[in-house]
Scaffold this active site. Structure first.
Site, PDB file in Angstrom:
ATOM      1  N   GLY A  13       0.827  -1.192   0.000  1.00  0.00           N
ATOM      2  CA  GLY A  13       0.000   0.000   0.000  1.00  0.00           C
ATOM      3  C   GLY A  13       0.865   1.246   0.000  1.00  0.00           C
ATOM      4  O   GLY A  13       2.077   1.185   0.206  1.00  0.00           O
ATOM      5  N   CYS A  14       0.227   2.387  -0.242  1.00  0.00           N
ATOM      6  CA  CYS A  14       0.988   3.632  -0.341  1.00  0.00           C
ATOM      7  C   CYS A  14       1.584   4.026   1.013  1.00  0.00           C
ATOM      8  O   CYS A  14       2.787   4.296   1.116  1.00  0.00           O
ATOM      9  CB  CYS A  14       0.121   4.747  -0.908  1.00  0.00           C
ATOM     10  SG  CYS A  14      -1.483   4.943  -0.110  1.00  0.00           S
ATOM     11  N   TYR A  15       0.760   4.061   2.060  1.00  0.00           N
ATOM     12  CA  TYR A  15       1.299   4.382   3.381  1.00  0.00           C
ATOM     13  C   TYR A  15       2.386   3.371   3.785  1.00  0.00           C
ATOM     14  O   TYR A  15       3.469   3.775   4.233  1.00  0.00           O
ATOM     15  CB  TYR A  15       0.185   4.371   4.429  1.00  0.00           C
ATOM     16  CG  TYR A  15      -0.762   5.555   4.403  1.00  0.00           C
ATOM     17  CD1 TYR A  15      -0.291   6.854   4.514  1.00  0.00           C
ATOM     18  CD2 TYR A  15      -2.131   5.376   4.307  1.00  0.00           C
ATOM     19  CE1 TYR A  15      -1.166   7.939   4.523  1.00  0.00           C
ATOM     20  CE2 TYR A  15      -3.014   6.458   4.316  1.00  0.00           C
ATOM     21  CZ  TYR A  15      -2.526   7.735   4.422  1.00  0.00           C
ATOM     22  OH  TYR A  15      -3.389   8.802   4.437  1.00  0.00           O
ATOM     23  N   THR A  67       4.428   1.685   2.047  1.00  0.00           N
ATOM     24  CA  THR A  67       5.689   1.898   1.324  1.00  0.00           C
ATOM     25  C   THR A  67       6.501   2.999   1.982  1.00  0.00           C
ATOM     26  O   THR A  67       7.688   2.839   2.285  1.00  0.00           O
ATOM     27  CB  THR A  67       5.393   2.266  -0.152  1.00  0.00           C
ATOM     28  OG1 THR A  67       4.728   1.172  -0.774  1.00  0.00           O
ATOM     29  CG2 THR A  67       6.677   2.579  -0.901  1.00  0.00           C
ATOM     30  N   ALA A  68       5.864   4.144   2.210  1.00  0.00           N
ATOM     31  CA  ALA A  68       6.596   5.281   2.782  1.00  0.00           C
ATOM     32  C   ALA A  68       7.090   4.973   4.193  1.00  0.00           C
ATOM     33  O   ALA A  68       8.226   5.300   4.557  1.00  0.00           O
ATOM     34  CB  ALA A  68       5.699   6.523   2.796  1.00  0.00           C
TER      35      ALA A  68
END
EC number: 1.2.1.38
Lengths: 345, 345, 345, 345
Positions: A148-150, A152-153
């Site tokens: 997911g995007c969160y 990954t960061a």
């Protein structure tokens, strides 16, 4: 030249896949599906693809998708798990941008997503598509679950510290801010410009679906339970995620040494870039690109370390990372199709 | 591989040239100048170029620039005219993004820009860099004056009508809206986010410097005086120009016929795209790309024609068009380095 | 203290009425209706009204509404015409913010809105609620049709010229830009922040519903047919309308004289403010206020006059103007509840 | 009716004071100073104040200011300390919106601000203008130091917990996000819309000037040292601060009990509003108002408490709170002039 299919081409990760793959030298996009827009020209809905994508949305059809070498799922959660088994059985490589195969613990998945997972037997073989930590497994995978995007960061920011046991696994905090495109291309009040513009808010503070995914990744690295507080926020911009991460150092180590740890871990990585000490990360500097930029701070020399990690949620946080996985799976150069620099200003 | 220099690399058109040219297969950027930032790493100021541009800003030096095959001026008005003569004398191709060589009538230039033009003798030989109308001259030019951002959008929209005499040359109206990056990277109150955000205004309604440039282009095509009212507006977005153009048809011609005129004029053009009848042009669909998208309307079948023309002011309205001119001058494929699709959303 | 009801309180004009009326010294809001949110606390949906509005949305009920002195309709088109007759029969004053009673020609209304108007017999008695031009009629009205947002900005800009016959009634152009709140609080793709943010587009160029309303107002003043081209645009901001109006002067008159005409016409008006010659109007300067600011230009001294007219679409373009009408109808000070200054920055 | 002077009227806190005070029933603004704009009409620079403020900026003049009952300093740091002594000596009440008198420890002030404080002897008598915690002292003060914007949001969020010793004073984290107006009305690159729009970044992570101020307030309440990590961020919006605060509970206490603590502490406060359990705070709901809205969360029932605290940085974070202090000092109703509701949408 491989044949690629995209299931669920009318969302933001779908159009982003089209944008990236249309310029990929080894890829021919042969099918893009959409139930709601079947029969409509792709470029009618996405005029930015005019003159480049000459395809019509078609209803999803397993037979046709089985003729692809690689199929991407840019679908809402719950779709890929229905269709993936048939594709995998035919030898098609499947890259899922949804959450269906991200969590190894099916019971946890069923708690956060849907009551019943459609193919729990495939979960174990799915490879978590974070190339910086699972490159070899991705290379050999037939089924990749893109992070997911969160997650990954947050993971790219926290993992080097956990890998070396440099921070306390208790009391980790991930205060993360996302642009509105993370909510997808859905007609909803909350992401109207009149609602989300010129305003800032936290949401799902009680518990966001990306929490168990992040926790799984951090614990896998730490080899022990991790206690994490994850607070997502909605930011009045379209693209970008900025994770501000807080952890307490377990040993007396200088910021310079921490910087060296990150440099060593990511120095050879094509898409993770550690900024100089003193710098701040800014989402605009990765907008439209597949980069993650990371900055490190130790305010007032106290033992709380602050890691700033920024990505474009639709590129490194979704479609770009998915193409990166495909490149690894297919033996292409890892940055093929992904060389675009961030669009600034 | 040609050697390219950029004079004035710290503005938005400068960084946009760097972004585009760094991925151009036939170009090596050998020098980027900046008086104020000489000695500083380019990627310190522009972190979006990290890992790609490994150059240090240098003070402008004619000797060094003379070793280039092509020199771009991304400078404020008044600089290129000082340095161009020396470069041209050495056989360097000069592509000027400023206004120094755009107006053929030096007296008019001196009225709108500076009291004295530094090299009026070069003005006649400068080719106006709008490829869709001056491709052949650009191919043979040594000095190209790139069009302004407003003039690009307005001329691409109006010229097919004037070419065939389809609209009255009196009472033309160009109501044009620009994103704030058009004002450049200058510390000024008016373009602070607190001032320009969430607000909309017209400016310079009494007379904007792009008026004589547009008028020159329209009159050259019409072969007669053109009476144009040009009203620029500042829009709360970063990139994009939307020109809404109004003209009165001189003959009884249907919108379908007008559409065919544009299709015929631009059908072979790589970067001008005429949308289907009924469609509207949206700046987001060209954001970050070198495209101009044009839509045609004839409200209520009256004889006022409405042309909508959108570009990204920093790409087709500046640096992208400059690279397009370079490609033509150097015999490269016209879209080399310019294939990027618009970043949507 | 009068009793006020609001029908349709969950849209942007509804919440704006609540914000304004909650501070009105002569008003008690007794009922706010909503079909979808009946039973919900108003301040749950609108937390900006916490501590001030202590009401629960109720389903619309004619009996209850009939106990009000004034009822506002902040409903989609087609609702007020269903309920107004019963209220009017009971002597309730009705102020309709929708389009149901704006057009005097019912056939035209049925062409642009719905196939059958529910109470065409009331149309003639409805007073068009533009106080600057119909103050006396409003004072005596029982049914007021509030002008649309675009029509308010355009008419306030054009009418002084038409009143004195100073511009040609042919070839009028209204190029108008609106913030996204004009589209209402509806879950739609087109006004998502990811779609409407950082972008600019024209829409409904073939014909927008506000066209016949504007035309009716201009023609009433001109006492002859008016040929108007009206192009609305969507601007990436939340509140504000900027009308750029073009007309050709019919006589040799200086800008100073035109300025005096506007000063004379609006000098005594509380909410229309004519800026000094040379100034530009900026929507931020009326954001949240009931003002219309107008600027006048005559570019290059040609005979095309440019009028810039800005309002806040939700205040002077809707709820503020509706309260202004109520004040006139009820004999209150015309600016009661409307003294708020624009929120800048 | 008291006579009020404003020193430094051309910044955002200055114009906000003018907006608020112009509608205050007990205030007459008699002088507004500006060195740079002396001689210019206030409404020329701030057209939102037209028809309301009929004043000309004058150069600062102690004699004239001494005729005021109250003088506000809306100046950069370092100005108020030069002029306050003379005003105080004449019995004028001084309300300073800058940082000159906020820190009790002059040595700390000189470390974070300027080398030498001009009137250290006045610091002790200055009252910190946070009404919810120093109301009585403000009532008796002649010199009030208004809290900074970040310190207001953070302290209102954290103090009830520290007051009762409910959280560990070690490892407090304040992750705070501000709109760009917090940077003031200064021509700077970093806050251009092209730079700050559509982007998100942390800044001054190594140490921001508001850190010692926050720490002073928290330690005063905790009566012991507090270890706080404070990370400010720049958000692409104009107004608003969102503080996300993290603390570890020192005892086994439920979220409901914590909620009761806040209700008890703030239930009688006019401008601090505790949202229901489960709600999130959104800056748009306080935009333009003097409210602070607070929401409480305990994610997954762990012992990390999350407090969300939102204000409008220019109102409760600056000029509104300054007027609130004036009301208390002068015996006016505390919300006089401050009743405006948030402008939504």
């Amino acid at each position: 030249m491989i044949k690629v299919g995209i299931v669920g081409g009318t969302g933001y990760t779908g159009v982003e896949l089209l944008r990236i793959l249309s310029k990929h030298t080894h890829v021919e996009i042969v099918v893009v599906t959409s139930r709601t827009d079947a029969g409509v020209n792709v470029s009618t809905i996405y005029p930015n693809l005019r003159r480049t994508i000459n395809l019509v949305f078609s209803p999803p059809d397993i037979e046709i998708l089985c003729q692809c070498d690689v199929v991407f799922f840019a679908t809402p959660n719950g779709t890929a798990m229905q269709m993936a088994p048939a594709l995998l059985a035919k030898g098609v490589k499947v890259i899922d941008l949804s959450a269906d195969f991200r969590l190894k613990n099916v019971a946890v998945w069923e708690q956060w997503y849907e009551p019943i997972h459609a193919c729990p037997e495939l979960v174990a073989s799915a490879v978590y598509g974070l190339p910086e930590y699972h490159r070899e497994a991705i290379a050999n995978a037939q089924l990749v679950a893109c992070p997911g995007c969160y997650p990954t960061a947050v993971q790219l920011g926290f993992l080097p510290l956990l890998e070396l046991g440099l921070i306390d696994t208790h009391g980790l905090i991930a205060d993360v801010k996302s642009g509105v495109s993370g909510a997808g291309r859905k007609a909803e009040l909350a992401t109207l410009m009149s609602e989300a513009g010129e305003s800032f808010k936290a949401y799902s503070v009680h518990g966001h679906r990306h929490l168990p995914e992040i926790q799984q990744g951090l614990e896998l690295m730490a080899q022990q339970p991790v206690e994490l507080t994850f607070v997502p926020h909605l930011t009045p911009m379209i693209r970008g995620i900025h994770a501000t991460l807080y952890g307490r150092l377990t040993q007396d180590i200088s910021l310079t040494e921490v910087y060296r740890v990150y440099q060593q871990r990511y120095g050879q990585e094509l898409f993770v870039d550690v900024l100089n000490i003193g710098a701040h990360a800014d989402t605009r500097n990765v907008r439209g690109s597949n980069y993650c930029q990371i900055a490190l701070h130790q305010p007032q020399g106290k033992n709380t370390l602050v890691v700033l990690s920024v990505i474009d949620n639709l590129v490194k946080g979704a479609s770009g990372q998915a193409v990166q996985a495909m490149n690894i799976m297919c033996g292409f150069a890892e940055d093929e199709g992904l060389q675009a620099l961030a669009l600034y200003p």
